[in-house]
Design a protein around this motif. Structure first.
Motif, PDB file in Angstrom:
ATOM      1  N   PHE A  63       0.846  -1.203   0.000  1.00 52.10           N
ATOM      2  CA  PHE A  63       0.000   0.000   0.000  1.00 52.10           C
ATOM      3  C   PHE A  63       0.876   1.245   0.000  1.00 52.10           C
ATOM      4  N   GLN A  64       1.785   1.306   0.977  1.00 48.94           N
ATOM      5  CA  GLN A  64       2.616   2.506   1.070  1.00 48.94           C
ATOM      6  C   GLN A  64       3.574   2.589  -0.128  1.00 48.94           C
ATOM      7  N   LEU A  65       3.999   1.414  -0.641  1.00 51.37           N
ATOM      8  CA  LEU A  65       4.867   1.453  -1.832  1.00 51.37           C
ATOM      9  C   LEU A  65       4.130   2.166  -2.964  1.00 51.37           C
ATOM     10  N   ASN A  66       2.852   1.848  -3.090  1.00 50.05           N
ATOM     11  CA  ASN A  66       2.060   2.512  -4.132  1.00 50.05           C
ATOM     12  C   ASN A  66       1.865   3.993  -3.855  1.00 50.05           C
ATOM     13  N   VAL A  67       1.747   4.329  -2.575  1.00 55.29           N
ATOM     14  CA  VAL A  67       1.657   5.763  -2.246  1.00 55.29           C
ATOM     15  C   VAL A  67       2.899   6.463  -2.791  1.00 55.29           C
ATOM     16  N   THR A  68       4.061   5.860  -2.537  1.00 50.54           N
ATOM     17  CA  THR A  68       5.306   6.522  -2.962  1.00 50.54           C
ATOM     18  C   THR A  68       5.426   6.540  -4.488  1.00 50.54           C
ATOM     19  N   PHE A 106       2.279  10.800  14.765  1.00 46.87           N
ATOM     20  CA  PHE A 106       3.739  10.888  14.671  1.00 46.87           C
ATOM     21  C   PHE A 106       4.198  10.816  13.214  1.00 46.87           C
ATOM     22  N   GLN A 107       3.518   9.967  12.439  1.00 45.66           N
ATOM     23  CA  GLN A 107       3.929   9.880  11.021  1.00 45.66           C
ATOM     24  C   GLN A 107       3.885  11.266  10.381  1.00 45.66           C
ATOM     25  N   GLN A 108       2.844  12.013  10.694  1.00 48.27           N
ATOM     26  CA  GLN A 108       2.724  13.344  10.095  1.00 48.27           C
ATOM     27  C   GLN A 108       3.682  14.340  10.737  1.00 48.27           C
ATOM     28  N   PHE A 109       3.953  14.170  12.041  1.00 53.83           N
ATOM     29  CA  PHE A 109       4.843  15.133  12.694  1.00 53.83           C
ATOM     30  C   PHE A 109       6.322  14.817  12.489  1.00 53.83           C
ATOM     31  N   GLY A 140       7.154  15.544   9.737  1.00 57.11           N
ATOM     32  CA  GLY A 140       7.303  16.675   8.812  1.00 57.11           C
ATOM     33  C   GLY A 140       7.344  16.224   7.359  1.00 57.11           C
ATOM     34  N   ILE A 141       7.017  14.955   7.106  1.00 55.93           N
ATOM     35  CA  ILE A 141       7.169  14.419   5.748  1.00 55.93           C
ATOM     36  C   ILE A 141       6.365  15.203   4.715  1.00 55.93           C
ATOM     37  N   ASN A 142       5.161  15.619   5.091  1.00 61.12           N
ATOM     38  CA  ASN A 142       4.342  16.267   4.068  1.00 61.12           C
ATOM     39  C   ASN A 142       4.727  17.710   3.814  1.00 61.12           C
ATOM     40  N   ALA A 143       5.452  18.282   4.762  1.00 64.41           N
ATOM     41  CA  ALA A 143       6.031  19.587   4.474  1.00 64.41           C
ATOM     42  C   ALA A 143       6.925  19.416   3.238  1.00 64.41           C
ATOM     43  N   VAL A 187      13.877   8.375  -4.247  1.00 68.84           N
ATOM     44  CA  VAL A 187      14.444   7.851  -2.993  1.00 68.84           C
ATOM     45  C   VAL A 187      13.319   7.270  -2.129  1.00 68.84           C
ATOM     46  N   ASN A 188      12.194   7.928  -2.142  1.00 70.83           N
ATOM     47  CA  ASN A 188      11.047   7.479  -1.346  1.00 70.83           C
ATOM     48  C   ASN A 188      10.601   6.074  -1.787  1.00 70.83           C
ATOM     49  N   VAL A 189      10.525   5.860  -3.095  1.00 72.85           N
ATOM     50  CA  VAL A 189      10.072   4.548  -3.597  1.00 72.85           C
ATOM     51  C   VAL A 189      11.098   3.466  -3.242  1.00 72.85           C
ATOM     52  N   TRP A 204       8.353   5.071   9.353  1.00 73.75           N
ATOM     53  CA  TRP A 204       7.074   5.664   9.749  1.00 73.75           C
ATOM     54  C   TRP A 204       6.067   5.700   8.611  1.00 73.75           C
ATOM     55  N   GLY A 205       6.538   5.801   7.377  1.00 74.15           N
ATOM     56  CA  GLY A 205       5.616   5.813   6.242  1.00 74.15           C
ATOM     57  C   GLY A 205       4.785   4.540   6.209  1.00 74.15           C
ATOM     58  N   PRO A 206       5.415   3.393   5.939  1.00 72.18           N
ATOM     59  CA  PRO A 206       4.619   2.167   5.851  1.00 72.18           C
ATOM     60  C   PRO A 206       4.074   1.679   7.190  1.00 72.18           C
ATOM     61  N   SER A 256      -7.083  10.143  11.666  1.00 75.48           N
ATOM     62  CA  SER A 256      -5.970  10.893  12.285  1.00 75.48           C
ATOM     63  C   SER A 256      -4.951  11.252  11.224  1.00 75.48           C
ATOM     64  N   ASN A 257      -4.675  10.305  10.320  1.00 73.99           N
ATOM     65  CA  ASN A 257      -3.718  10.612   9.252  1.00 73.99           C
ATOM     66  C   ASN A 257      -4.201  11.811   8.451  1.00 73.99           C
ATOM     67  N   MET A 258      -5.495  11.762   8.094  1.00 70.56           N
ATOM     68  CA  MET A 258      -6.028  12.829   7.259  1.00 70.56           C
ATOM     69  C   MET A 258      -6.036  14.162   8.005  1.00 70.56           C
ATOM     70  N   PHE A 313      -4.153  15.222  10.481  1.00 63.43           N
ATOM     71  CA  PHE A 313      -2.845  15.850  10.672  1.00 63.43           C
ATOM     72  C   PHE A 313      -2.160  16.149   9.340  1.00 63.43           C
ATOM     73  N   THR A 314      -2.526  15.402   8.300  1.00 65.70           N
ATOM     74  CA  THR A 314      -2.038  15.788   6.971  1.00 65.70           C
ATOM     75  C   THR A 314      -2.637  17.145   6.616  1.00 65.70           C
ATOM     76  N   PHE A 315      -3.935  17.295   6.925  1.00 70.67           N
ATOM     77  CA  PHE A 315      -4.622  18.568   6.677  1.00 70.67           C
ATOM     78  C   PHE A 315      -3.939  19.703   7.448  1.00 70.67           C
TER      79      PHE A 315
HETATM   80  O1  LIG Z   1       5.600   8.824   1.295  1.00 68.35           O
HETATM   81  C1  LIG Z   1       5.125   9.938   1.953  1.00 68.35           C
HETATM   82  C2  LIG Z   1       3.656   9.923   2.115  1.00 68.35           C
HETATM   83  O2  LIG Z   1       3.269   8.876   2.924  1.00 68.35           O
HETATM   84  C3  LIG Z   1       2.251   9.316   3.814  1.00 68.35           C
HETATM   85  O3  LIG Z   1       2.818   9.548   5.065  1.00 68.35           O
HETATM   86  C4  LIG Z   1       1.166   8.317   3.864  1.00 68.35           C
HETATM   87  O4  LIG Z   1       1.594   7.181   4.479  1.00 68.35           O
HETATM   88  C5  LIG Z   1       1.792  10.593   3.291  1.00 68.35           C
HETATM   89  O5  LIG Z   1       1.154  11.394   4.241  1.00 68.35           O
HETATM   90  C6  LIG Z   1       3.062  11.127   2.745  1.00 68.35           C
HETATM   91  O6  LIG Z   1       2.871  12.138   1.856  1.00 68.35           O
END
Ligand SMILES: OC[C@H]1O[C@](O)(CO)[C@@H](O)[C@@H]1O
Length: 513
Positions: free
Chosen positions: A177-182, A298-301, A303-306, A335-337, A407-409, A434-436, A438-440
């Protein structure tokens, strides 16, 4: 595919016994298709930063920001600071937040597969509205529809992946799932790189591209299975058994099937007694609930989405030209992928805690150094000069890589595997929301924070990372290799802190094993 048999499980008395499971092609194919939800989510994360850096887009919807962008250098850190522009990015997350609670009910009542199909439909609608937007209202409605899709998809896909996976590869399969996000973020950055040279409609191609993963998911979802757990949970026992045999590649699934049945019976009895959202308020529901919410906060804090949303903006602020900044974002996206692949390989071998702790150290070093460089530059009242700007790009890659294998996956994996079935979808919806949320918050606040805090924003995230490290050391249990329906007995009731949330009688049962 005939992988060797692997084993996990326990006896009905609460002691451990063996489950047989091959790693079949079918399980991987279902996993890859379900993980397309992550692709849709990632594409949206990656696309908005690049689009908001495109002049054609700004001229059309945010002329004031366009004017500021091209004005004098002195408000370099503030030129993108505009609440409406930030709302374009963050409206998607608000919609996803609200949707995730409803999506939990849909997931229980209609199954994980149908929930993913609903996601793909909202996504197709949203992509169409955004690509064809003629005014800001249409644009925001499109983003909201995409957000509803994200709410459905992010609720169903991680649970689906954790439920179809044999325990010994659950981490790897879930991380698809997270691999696809990246991958989605990376593809979006590449798309932006090219469409930024297409005038005046480049941004329309960028936003419309979100329809591609949605169409893939919709078609793919016609061939995948429902999870055996969801089938049994909804009364389709025979179908559940047949599906379990198919995804495990063997007819010898009695033990695992018994466990699924018993988890479903317990869940049904508990649900008849008290609805899942109400049950979440009970004392014994607290450990997985706290962990699920805290992991996402914590995943959001970190600072990844900054970085992810505003990398192009950040790089422009550092003095790169518009195209160079998109290219830099592609490098961080790559690098993320790759680093997420590292996590797939390691997560079921070395476990969750070690990955998280190592990453805290690496992220801390990177954040403090980036903050230091920017601080010196801000004091000198400059944008960082080219060599320094390059150093910042390298440090950001160091930072992104550690986030991507930890923290991502794991922000998705751990909440999807630690709730007992009776409260699984309800509990997981708190992780998604919570993810949404704090992403917001980060999306809405980052440009203003950068404008007022400047380099100190990196020190702020560094302090958060120290707190996260202490949390993992003391309160996060290891869940590697534990079958999903045995978390309460094997993880929570045995943890030095969380065991106080369960009664003593149950502890006696465990110590007899
Ligand atoms: O790969 C980074 C991305 O992964 C997430 O943390 C979701 O797990 C997103 O909020 C972020 O943009």
């Amino acid at each position: 595919m005939a992988g060797g048999f692997a084993v996990d499980g326990k006896t009905s008395a609460g002691c451990h016994r063996e489950f047989k499971a091959k790693i079949t092609w079918y399980v991987w194919i279902c996993g890859i298709i379900a993980a397309t939800c992550g692709l849709m989510f990632g594409y949206d994360i990656g696309i908005s930063g690049g689009v908001t850096a495109m002049d054609d887009f700004l001229v059309r919807f945010f002329p004031a920001v366009y004017a500021r962008k091209h004005r004098a250098k002195e408000d370099n850190y503030c030129k993108f600071d505009d609440q409406r522009l930030q709302l374009f990015t963050s409206s998607l997350y608000l919609a996803a937040l609200v949707t995730s609670f409803g999506a939990s009910l849909v997931c229980t009542r209609f199954g994980r597969k149908r929930t993913m199909q609903a996601a793909s439909i909202f996504f197709l609608i949203g992509a169409g509205l955004c690509a064809g937007a003629i005014n800001i209202v249409m644009l925001i409605i499109g983003r909201i529809s995409l957000g509803i899709g994200v709410g459905f998809g992010n609720q169903a896909a991680p649970l689906f992946l954790s439920e179809i996976a044999p325990a010994h590869i659950r981490g790897a399969l879930n991380i698809l799932f997270q691999l696809n996000v990246t991958i989605g973020i990376l593809v979006a950055n590449v798309v932006n790189y090219y469409t930024s040279n297409i005038h005046p409609a480049g941004w329309r191609y960028s936003l419309g591209g979100a329809g591609v993963p949605a169409a893939v998911l919709f078609l793919g979802s016609l061939i995948i299975t429902e999870t055996p757990t969801s089938l049994v949970e909804r009364g389709h026992r025979e179908a559940g058994r047949t599906m379990l045999e198919r995804i495990r590649g063997t007819k010898e699934v009695d033990d695992e099937f018994d466990e699924i049945k018993s988890a479903c019976e317990t869940a049904a009895a508990l649900c008849a007694e008290e609805k899942p959202f109400r049950r979440l308020r009970r004392r014994e529901s607290r450990p997985p609930l706290v962990i699920a919410i805290v992991m996402q906060i914590f995943q959001q804090f970190t600072g990844i989405n900054a970085i992810m949303f505003y990398a192009p903006v950040l790089f422009q602020t550092m003095g790169f030209e518009s195209n160079a900044s998109l290219l830099s974002a592609v490098v961080t996206g790559g690098v993320n992928v790759i680093s997420t692949l590292v996590s797939i390989i390691l997560v079921d071998k070395i476990g969750r805690r070690k990955l998280l702790l190592e990453a805290c150290v690496q992220m801390l070093i990177a954040q403090v150094t980036v903050g230091g460089i920017m601080w010196v530059q801000v004091k000198a009242n400059n944008s960082p000069s080219h060599p320094w700007a390059l150093a910042i790009v390298v440090l950001i890659c160091v930072y992104v890589s550690s986030f991507a294998w930890s923290w991502g996956p794991l922000g998705w994996l751990i909440p999807s595997e630690t709730f007992p079935l009776a409260i699984r979808t309800a509990g997981f919806s708190f992780a998604v929301s919570s993810n949404m949320f704090f992403t917001f918050v980060i999306a809405q606040a980052f440009l203003s924070m950068m404008c007022t805090m400047k380099a100190f924003i990196f020190f702020f995230f560094a302090i958060c990372i120290v707190i996260m490290g202490v949390f993992v050391l003391t309160l996060l249990p290891e869940t590697k290799g534990v079958p999903i329906d045995e978390m309460v007995d094997r993880v929570w009731r045995r943890h030095w802190f969380w065991k106080r949330y369960f009664s003593d009688a149950d502890d006696a049962k465990i110590s007899n094993c």
